[in-house]
Design an enzyme around this catalytic site. Structure first.
Site: not given
Length: 192
Positions: A35-37, A54, A100
């Site tokens: 789910s991080c970018v 992040f 994401g």
């Protein structure tokens, strides 16, 4: 001339973890996203770039040092400032962004969507052109960025419920490790 692929670059890449960032002129940079970018920034004149990773768009309510290094606000600022300190010019910077994913929708509360929206909004607000992106979807991603020419390779990895839980655990374990490291490096001052 030998044509190199994403897998060739992946073998020699410097890996960054959640909350991490790197700037390179020679060596590729890689990361694994759920789910991080990750945002890759490239200065085509200097042939140099960097990548961040992040977990959250902005600082959570806890406002601890760990929260700060894991959030997009901090991660984007430190990456841009690092590039500028090495001679990059903000108007020349080009961006590619990835991640994401919604790999555990019930647990992450649309955090992937919020991370992707944050990256788009931040880049637009700062006037940095986003020239390529791969956001959302039910998969994790392996990203390899080649800072010499701005190429980025993104491999979507099908995510099963079991592997999604493993990714979430790895992210939580990394955050726990950062918290423990912070606790052990705090120096006490003794007044006399």
């Amino acid at each position: 001339m030998i044509h190199q692929t994403g897998k060739d670059f992946e073998r020699i890449a410097r890996n960054i973890n959640p909350g991490g960032w790197a700037i390179e002129a020679e060596r590729p940079i890689s990361t694994l996203l759920g789910s991080c970018v990750a945002v890759c920034l490239f200065d085509p004149v200097l042939k140099m770039g960097g990548m961040n990773h992040f977990l959250l768009p902005t600082t959570s309510t806890g406002n601890t040092d760990i929260d700060v290094i894991l959030n997009g606000d901090y991660s984007m600022e430190v990456l841009v400032n690092g590039l500028l300190s090495k001679g990059a010019k903000k108007p020349r910077l080009l961006a590619k962004a990835f991640g994401g994913g919604t790999i555990i929708s019930s647990i992450r509360m649309a955090i992937g969507e919020r991370n992707a929206a944050f990256a788009n909004e931040w880049l637009q607000r700062e006037g940095i052109k986003l020239i390529a992106s791969d956001f959302s979807g039910p998969w994790s991603r392996k990203v390899v960025f080649v800072p010499q020419n701005g190429d980025a390779y993104c491999r979507r990895i099908p995510t099963t419920q079991a592997s999604a839980i493993d990714v979430a655990r790895a992210e939580q374990e990394y955050e726990r490790m950062l918290t423990e490291k912070k606790k052990t490096t705090v120096k006490k001052i003794e007044l006399f």
